[in-house]
Design a protein around this motif. Sequence first.
Motif, PDB file in Angstrom:
ATOM      1  N   LEU A 298      31.056  67.383  15.015  1.00  0.00           N
ATOM      2  CA  LEU A 298      30.154  67.608  16.152  1.00  0.00           C
ATOM      3  C   LEU A 298      28.785  66.955  15.988  1.00  0.00           C
ATOM      4  CD1 LEU A 298      30.913  71.281  17.251  1.00  0.00           C
ATOM      5  CD2 LEU A 298      31.532  69.156  18.399  1.00  0.00           C
ATOM      6  N   PRO A 299      28.097  67.112  14.845  1.00  0.00           N
ATOM      7  CA  PRO A 299      26.788  66.461  14.729  1.00  0.00           C
ATOM      8  C   PRO A 299      26.852  64.949  14.889  1.00  0.00           C
ATOM      9  CG  PRO A 299      27.088  68.088  12.991  1.00  0.00           C
ATOM     10  CD  PRO A 299      28.416  67.930  13.659  1.00  0.00           C
ATOM     11  N   THR A 300      27.933  64.339  14.399  1.00  0.00           N
ATOM     12  CA  THR A 300      28.081  62.889  14.531  1.00  0.00           C
ATOM     13  C   THR A 300      28.223  62.488  15.989  1.00  0.00           C
ATOM     14  OG1 THR A 300      29.161  62.772  12.374  1.00  0.00           O
ATOM     15  CG2 THR A 300      29.466  60.902  13.839  1.00  0.00           C
ATOM     16  N   VAL A 301      29.075  63.211  16.726  1.00  0.00           N
ATOM     17  CA  VAL A 301      29.271  62.892  18.149  1.00  0.00           C
ATOM     18  C   VAL A 301      27.986  63.132  18.938  1.00  0.00           C
ATOM     19  CG1 VAL A 301      30.607  63.447  20.212  1.00  0.00           C
ATOM     20  CG2 VAL A 301      31.725  63.451  17.981  1.00  0.00           C
ATOM     21  N   ARG A 302      27.308  64.261  18.662  1.00  0.00           N
ATOM     22  CA  ARG A 302      26.078  64.576  19.384  1.00  0.00           C
ATOM     23  C   ARG A 302      25.002  63.522  19.098  1.00  0.00           C
ATOM     24  NH1 ARG A 302      24.708  69.346  21.563  1.00  0.00           N
ATOM     25  NH2 ARG A 302      26.250  70.459  20.294  1.00  0.00           N
ATOM     26  N   ASN A 303      24.848  63.171  17.829  1.00  0.00           N
ATOM     27  CA  ASN A 303      23.844  62.168  17.469  1.00  0.00           C
ATOM     28  C   ASN A 303      24.159  60.814  18.067  1.00  0.00           C
ATOM     29  OD1 ASN A 303      22.333  63.995  15.979  1.00  0.00           O
ATOM     30  ND2 ASN A 303      23.389  63.522  14.064  1.00  0.00           N
ATOM     31  N   ASP A 304      25.449  60.512  18.198  1.00  0.00           N
ATOM     32  CA  ASP A 304      25.832  59.238  18.795  1.00  0.00           C
ATOM     33  C   ASP A 304      25.403  59.173  20.261  1.00  0.00           C
ATOM     34  OD1 ASP A 304      27.452  56.684  18.740  1.00  0.00           O
ATOM     35  OD2 ASP A 304      28.489  57.774  20.320  1.00  0.00           O
ATOM     36  N   MET A 305      25.561  60.287  20.971  1.00  0.00           N
ATOM     37  CA  MET A 305      25.147  60.314  22.374  1.00  0.00           C
ATOM     38  C   MET A 305      23.629  60.194  22.495  1.00  0.00           C
ATOM     39  SD  MET A 305      27.720  63.130  24.033  1.00  0.00           S
ATOM     40  CE  MET A 305      29.478  62.819  24.120  1.00  0.00           C
ATOM     41  N   LEU A 306      22.903  60.871  21.608  1.00  0.00           N
ATOM     42  CA  LEU A 306      21.442  60.757  21.616  1.00  0.00           C
ATOM     43  C   LEU A 306      21.008  59.335  21.270  1.00  0.00           C
ATOM     44  CD1 LEU A 306      20.504  64.122  19.861  1.00  0.00           C
ATOM     45  CD2 LEU A 306      20.339  63.581  22.299  1.00  0.00           C
ATOM     46  N   PHE A 307      21.736  58.719  20.343  1.00  0.00           N
ATOM     47  CA  PHE A 307      21.416  57.352  19.949  1.00  0.00           C
ATOM     48  C   PHE A 307      21.575  56.394  21.125  1.00  0.00           C
ATOM     49  CE2 PHE A 307      23.062  53.261  18.262  1.00  0.00           C
ATOM     50  CZ  PHE A 307      21.922  52.833  17.598  1.00  0.00           C
ATOM     51  N   GLU A 308      22.654  56.571  21.902  1.00  0.00           N
ATOM     52  CA  GLU A 308      22.860  55.711  23.064  1.00  0.00           C
ATOM     53  C   GLU A 308      21.721  55.867  24.065  1.00  0.00           C
ATOM     54  OE1 GLU A 308      27.777  55.677  23.005  1.00  0.00           O
ATOM     55  OE2 GLU A 308      26.688  56.894  24.464  1.00  0.00           O
TER      56      GLU A 308
END
Length: 525
Positions: free
Chosen positions: A464-474
């Motif tokens: 979950l943290p990886t997916v969430r951070n990826d969306m924030l990164f985009e």
Amino acid sequence: MAKIAFILLCHKDPDAIIKQAQSLTAVGDYMSIHFDARAPGADYRKIRAALADNPNVTFARKRIKCGWGEWSLVQATLHAVEAAVERFPRATHFYMLSGDCMAIKSAEYAHEFLDRRDCDYVESFDYFQSDWIKTGWKEERLIYRHWFNERTQKRRFYAMFEAQRRLGLTRKIPEDIEVMIGSQWWCLRRRTIEWILDFARRRRDVMTFFRSTWIPDETFFQTLVRHLVPAHEIDSRTLTFLMFSDYGMPVTLYNDHYDMLLSQDFLFARKISPGATELRRRLGVLYASEGVRFQISNEGRSLYKFLTEKGRIGRRFAPRFWEKESSLGRERELLIVVCKKWHVAKRLLDRVRQMTNIPCIEYLFNEEGCPLPDLGGIQSTMGKRHRHRRALMRMLYDYYDTDRLIVCMDPANLDLLEDFGRDRALTRMLEIECQFSDDYLIGHAKRVGLAGERTPRETLERLLPTVRNDMLFESDQIRDAEFSNFLRIREADTPEANARALSEFLTISEDKAMEIAKTEYLYAD
């Protein structure tokens, strides 16, 4: 009950080989070892001395020097197989391993797995019809004779090939043989192994043919199994989990891959790092364990692909000349709705259609099934849409006979946003900033193949943290691009605040914008 004879091809790290043999045979399985003759003799003597008292270990009668792509790899395998067949009459299955492989399930699980079906596990795809070979030589591997090693004798290898090609010295594949190809990591039943050894003794013509093919370890056993065994008794897959980088190199596995490996639908994995001592220790203990239950989710390869591709900022190919030099048109407006939750953007577009006469197109660069008019085939595949993006957009303007168009894009499409943002047309962007619950992120991970329905909760929580951070990164990337005419509405903001942004984006009155902003269930998942 299944009894496995492991066929181990190795060439280094004698201590690891000793531990591997002791671990796999401690539960009653067997092992036949071929240690490369190129390796130091002292290492071989160390292995033999350490395993001398182990009745479940034997060694190939003859050690040969092995080279990548050579027949020597197949010959070494045959030597080890012959020793195992003779020494272990109770072995029911023969499993091909390397020194970099380790079990990722318990012996109990592996035996039960093999008992479920009476079949051979070997990748076996049609050599000429399948796409197993992605690039490079295909027919040339077979119809020309290869006596030199491409890696160590490159000049001789290619000189011999060129000489045969110029002189037309091709050869025929044995008429009754249909060449197959696949991974060298197989698990075959005893009956199949005995048939192969008997075939090898009888058919010297086939053996001669394969001895001078290139990379025969990908074709020899794969072809003979398909030739000798009924198709319904072959499961065309490997039981060894392995991944390849985009450079075609095997991915190395480390200590923190333990949980991911256990959830894969395989019995073994390679390539385990020599330095991953904790991973090796835990997997060794696991093989001897009893009563362990495994939750199979099988998301390893998709997860690796997702994690390694993220963060590579930039474009692999430069823009085509027709994309750089052409424009949508100075007099035109392109309105881009950017949103990670596609259903939210689609609801917004439905409401915009009701309130305005602006043509609205959904995720045409993300969804293959996005409704589009027939534009002569340019819209038929996702690849064509991306390659001819500007031509596609110009044709859509012409089709709808309009100078204003709304499209949806995913935040991951930064290259598209930058491309259209630089166009001579007036481009406006509206980002919809949504809130992401854990349940939504889990569903997203499943939709994109990062997780399955049976992925353990512990794995999901780490993901979950990886997916969430990826969306924030985009989203941060879009902000850092500093696009002109960039607006944002937020799920957390009031309809009044969002209406002002919608009014500017669509150039409509605030009253109409307020009706759109108040759309019922706009953000509901």
